[in-house]
Design an enzyme around this catalytic site. Structure first.
Site, PDB file in Angstrom:
ATOM      1  N   GLY A  45       1.019  -1.121  -0.044  1.00 42.10           N
ATOM      2  CA  GLY A  45       0.071  -0.060   0.377  1.00 42.10           C
ATOM      3  C   GLY A  45       0.967   1.456   0.174  1.00 42.10           C
ATOM      4  O   GLY A  45       2.513   0.607   0.027  1.00 42.10           O
ATOM      5  N   GLN A  50       3.466  10.318   1.469  1.00 43.22           N
ATOM      6  CA  GLN A  50       3.866   9.770   1.543  1.00 43.22           C
ATOM      7  C   GLN A  50       4.952   9.778   0.656  1.00 43.22           C
ATOM      8  O   GLN A  50       5.855   9.904   0.534  1.00 43.22           O
ATOM      9  CB  GLN A  50       3.878   8.085   1.732  1.00 43.22           C
ATOM     10  N   LEU A  95       6.621   2.196   5.298  1.00 40.22           N
ATOM     11  CA  LEU A  95       7.870   2.328   3.468  1.00 40.22           C
ATOM     12  C   LEU A  95       8.628   3.920   3.908  1.00 40.22           C
ATOM     13  O   LEU A  95       9.367   4.173   3.970  1.00 40.22           O
ATOM     14  CB  LEU A  95       6.818   2.057   2.401  1.00 40.22           C
ATOM     15  N   HIS A 136      -4.247   0.742   7.591  1.00 41.60           N
ATOM     16  CA  HIS A 136      -2.894   1.057   8.087  1.00 41.60           C
ATOM     17  C   HIS A 136      -3.378   2.664   7.128  1.00 41.60           C
ATOM     18  O   HIS A 136      -2.716   3.932   7.399  1.00 41.60           O
ATOM     19  CB  HIS A 136      -1.946   0.901   7.679  1.00 41.60           C
TER      20      HIS A 136
HETATM   21  O1  GNR Z   1       3.561  -2.584   2.518  1.00 43.62           O
HETATM   22  C1  GNR Z   1       3.470  -2.110   3.453  1.00 43.62           C
HETATM   23  N1  GNR Z   1       3.295  -3.491   4.633  1.00 43.62           N
HETATM   24  C2  GNR Z   1       2.254  -3.441   5.390  1.00 43.62           C
HETATM   25  C3  GNR Z   1       2.605  -5.031   6.236  1.00 43.62           C
HETATM   26  C4  GNR Z   1       1.175  -4.420   7.493  1.00 43.62           C
HETATM   27  C5  GNR Z   1       0.345  -3.376   7.395  1.00 43.62           C
HETATM   28  C6  GNR Z   1       0.082  -2.339   6.630  1.00 43.62           C
HETATM   29  C7  GNR Z   1       1.365  -2.599   5.938  1.00 43.62           C
HETATM   30  S1  GNR Z   1       1.122  -1.395   4.738  1.00 43.62           S
HETATM   31  C8  GNR Z   1       2.650  -1.063   4.147  1.00 43.62           C
HETATM   32  C9  GNR Z   1       2.674  -0.317   2.862  1.00 43.62           C
HETATM   33  C10 GNR Z   1       3.206   1.184   3.364  1.00 43.62           C
HETATM   34  O2  GNR Z   1       3.373   2.436   4.128  1.00 43.62           O
HETATM   35  N2  GNR Z   1       2.300   1.927   3.460  1.00 43.62           N
HETATM   36  O3  GNR Z   1       1.325   3.215   3.517  1.00 43.62           O
HETATM   37 NI    NI Z   2       2.449   3.225   5.910  1.00 42.97          NI
END
Ligand code: GNR
Ligand code: NI
Length: 172
Positions: A45, A50, A95, A136
């Site tokens: 995601g 970001q 990320l 998230h």
């Molecule tokens: O890549 C991502 N993995 C993830 C793993 C568990 C719960 C949420 C995430 S989102 C994250 C990418 C990200 O920072 N999205 O904002």
């Molecule tokens: Ni995130």
């Protein structure tokens, strides 16, 4: 075009993002860039703040298995309209907080509405990793990070690590 991902702490990651009023080619290009950036990272995601854009736009694709058909989702103005009482615990990462992981408890199932790339209103029920991910990402649009759910000491430890990482990146 791949965009740079901001690393916590950054004031832009703490802002409440603005609703998208009208779709434009510029916004569609932004969404496509976000998907490219997300797949490249790789992540499941990505939220517009970001990459430093304070609009209510997220992208996601929680299909991780090789060989399975990808499912890229572009969501403008996503909103959780209902959440289950039942909760789920996931080891989350972000990320914008590289290589830091922690368990977060969230509703297991959520109903979400959004506007898609063509301007159509969509509604879907998400479960499991998809539900965790969409929550998230929507948190990002409200200036909230997964570490905000942790105890202050643990959050502070992670923030200090990220400050150190950013200092090192600035010198490199
Ligand atoms: O890549 C991502 N993995 C993830 C793993 C568990 C719960 C949420 C995430 S989102 C994250 C990418 C990200 O920072 N999205 O904002
Ligand atoms: Ni995130």
């Amino acid at each position: 075009m791949k965009r740079n991902i901001l690393i916590h702490p950054d004031p832009r990651l703490k802002k409440v993002c603005a609703p998208v009023a009208d779709l434009s080619d510029e916004l569609r290009k932004l969404a496509d860039d976000m998907l490219e950036t997300m797949y490249d990272a790789p992540g499941i995601g990505l939220a517009a703040p970001q990459i430093g854009v304070l609009d209510r736009l997220i992208v996601m694709d929680c299909i991780k298995e090789e060989g399975e058909t990808p499912r890229p989702l572009i969501m403008f103005n996503p909103e959780v309209i209902a959440s289950s009482d039942e909760t789920n615990v996931y080891e989350e990462g972000c990320l914008s907080i590289p290589e830091q992981f922690a368990e977060v408890t969230r509703p297991k199932v959520v109903d979400v509405t959004w506007m898609d790339r063509d301007g159509n209103l969509q509604k879907e029920t998400f479960d499991g990793l998809w539900a965790t991910c969409v929550q998230h990402e929507i948190d990002h649009l409200n200036g909230k990070l997964f570490i905000d759910y942790l105890k202050p000491l643990k959050r502070q430890m992670i923030t200090r690590k990220m400050q150190k990482l950013k200092r090192e990146q600035a010198r490199a």
